[in-house]
Scaffold this active site. Sequence first.
Site, PDB file in Angstrom:
ATOM      1  N   ASP A   8       0.994  -0.912   0.009  1.00 57.69           N
ATOM      2  CA  ASP A   8       0.235  -0.136   0.245  1.00 57.69           C
ATOM      3  C   ASP A   8       1.130   1.282   0.480  1.00 57.69           C
ATOM      4  O   ASP A   8       1.344   1.835   1.007  1.00 57.69           O
ATOM      5  CB  ASP A   8      -0.630  -0.151   1.353  1.00 57.69           C
ATOM      6  CG  ASP A   8      -1.404   1.332   1.875  1.00 57.69           C
ATOM      7  OD1 ASP A   8      -1.834   1.931   0.370  1.00 57.69           O
ATOM      8  OD2 ASP A   8      -1.326   1.650   2.815  1.00 57.69           O
ATOM      9  N   GLY A  10       0.717   5.103  -0.391  1.00 58.02           N
ATOM     10  CA  GLY A  10       0.549   6.055  -0.091  1.00 58.02           C
ATOM     11  C   GLY A  10       0.993   7.558  -0.485  1.00 58.02           C
ATOM     12  O   GLY A  10       2.568   6.993  -0.790  1.00 58.02           O
ATOM     13  N   LYS A  15       3.386   0.965   3.399  1.00 61.76           N
ATOM     14  CA  LYS A  15       3.213  -0.284   4.157  1.00 61.76           C
ATOM     15  C   LYS A  15       3.520  -1.615   3.222  1.00 61.76           C
ATOM     16  O   LYS A  15       2.417  -0.927   2.245  1.00 61.76           O
ATOM     17  CB  LYS A  15       1.839  -0.056   4.689  1.00 61.76           C
ATOM     18  CG  LYS A  15       1.801   1.001   5.833  1.00 61.76           C
ATOM     19  CD  LYS A  15       0.741   0.956   6.818  1.00 61.76           C
ATOM     20  CE  LYS A  15       1.137  -0.327   7.901  1.00 61.76           C
ATOM     21  NZ  LYS A  15       0.020  -0.815   9.099  1.00 61.76           N
ATOM     22  N   GLY A  95      -9.706   6.840  -4.531  1.00 58.64           N
ATOM     23  CA  GLY A  95      -8.213   6.309  -4.058  1.00 58.64           C
ATOM     24  C   GLY A  95      -8.133   4.523  -3.642  1.00 58.64           C
ATOM     25  O   GLY A  95      -8.885   3.915  -3.431  1.00 58.64           O
ATOM     26  N   ASP A  97      -6.820   3.440  -1.910  1.00 56.24           N
ATOM     27  CA  ASP A  97      -6.289   2.482  -0.017  1.00 56.24           C
ATOM     28  C   ASP A  97      -8.414   3.023   0.555  1.00 56.24           C
ATOM     29  O   ASP A  97      -8.503   1.407   1.065  1.00 56.24           O
ATOM     30  CB  ASP A  97      -5.853   3.941   0.019  1.00 56.24           C
ATOM     31  CG  ASP A  97      -5.658   5.024   0.296  1.00 56.24           C
ATOM     32  OD1 ASP A  97      -6.822   5.621  -0.710  1.00 56.24           O
ATOM     33  OD2 ASP A  97      -5.419   6.193   0.823  1.00 56.24           O
ATOM     34  N   ASP A 118     -10.242   6.888   7.031  1.00 50.87           N
ATOM     35  CA  ASP A 118      -8.510   6.991   7.567  1.00 50.87           C
ATOM     36  C   ASP A 118      -8.148   8.264   7.503  1.00 50.87           C
ATOM     37  O   ASP A 118      -7.887   9.323   6.745  1.00 50.87           O
ATOM     38  CB  ASP A 118      -8.599   6.260   5.948  1.00 50.87           C
ATOM     39  CG  ASP A 118      -7.199   5.722   5.758  1.00 50.87           C
ATOM     40  OD1 ASP A 118      -5.877   6.306   6.481  1.00 50.87           O
ATOM     41  OD2 ASP A 118      -6.322   5.149   4.711  1.00 50.87           O
ATOM     42  N   THR A 173      -1.341  31.479  20.719  1.00 50.22           N
ATOM     43  CA  THR A 173      -1.502  31.369  19.151  1.00 50.22           C
ATOM     44  C   THR A 173      -1.430  29.372  19.075  1.00 50.22           C
ATOM     45  O   THR A 173      -1.834  29.077  18.637  1.00 50.22           O
ATOM     46  CB  THR A 173      -0.632  32.387  19.065  1.00 50.22           C
ATOM     47  OG1 THR A 173      -1.460  33.627  19.082  1.00 50.22           O
ATOM     48  CG2 THR A 173      -1.271  32.108  17.820  1.00 50.22           C
TER      49      THR A 173
END
Length: 244
Positions: A8, A10, A15, A95, A97, A118, A173
């Site tokens: 996989d 990305g 992975k 996608g 994934d 995800d 901030t």
Amino acid sequence: MSFSLCIDQGNSRTKIGVFEQDNLIESQTFDYFSFEDIGALFHKYRDLSTIFSTVVKPDEKVIAYLKEKSLSFIELTHETKVPINNQYKTPETLGKDRLAGVVGASFLKPHTDILVVDIGSAITFDFIDSTGVYRGGNISPGIGIRLRGLHEFTQKLPLVEAKQTNELLGSDTQSAILSGVMYGIVFEIDGYIDELRKEHPLLSTFLTGGSTFYFVNKLKNAIFANENLILTGLNRILLYNAQK
């Protein structure tokens, strides 16, 4: 004995998982990925069938290497046969994934209405119903995109590093930006779950992706965290096509 190699790739990491039937027996994660990274796996397991999924432009050297070394090879595309009913109107733009994620979730909890969240470079929300029909989903900016956006599109807001926070309201901030981004995502996920449960009261939710750990303990709704959900889905797609 044959094994499944699931890859996989990305936007920010890759992975890899090796399965024996439905059992994940080894996994690795790479920030940068090349075919040299997986050479040892082909030596170790010998008989590997491979499925490769990428959301970026594939490296043709990697594809050629996988085709040469694998018993069988699938590059996941919108034309690949999958064990669900994909009702996305533009499957060629979906996608890979996202597709693998709902396949994996549907396998782990069959006959269930499921939301897959995800959390990676982008945050994706995908819904598959109890009959195995993928209905679609949404795409939202991930943590890094939100933090960089506040910095890059304003003149004075600083770039804040992503990290855990338990402050609902910031006291300066820096903390205001961090809390605003992190709790904004918490409320976003819970909001989707609440809305879907109005129509699907038995909804189950899976969280996956590299930034999941930030949110597992902050959501009011119960979820299943599974860092290998996409690999599981890729393995199921590979096994499904082997049976054809």
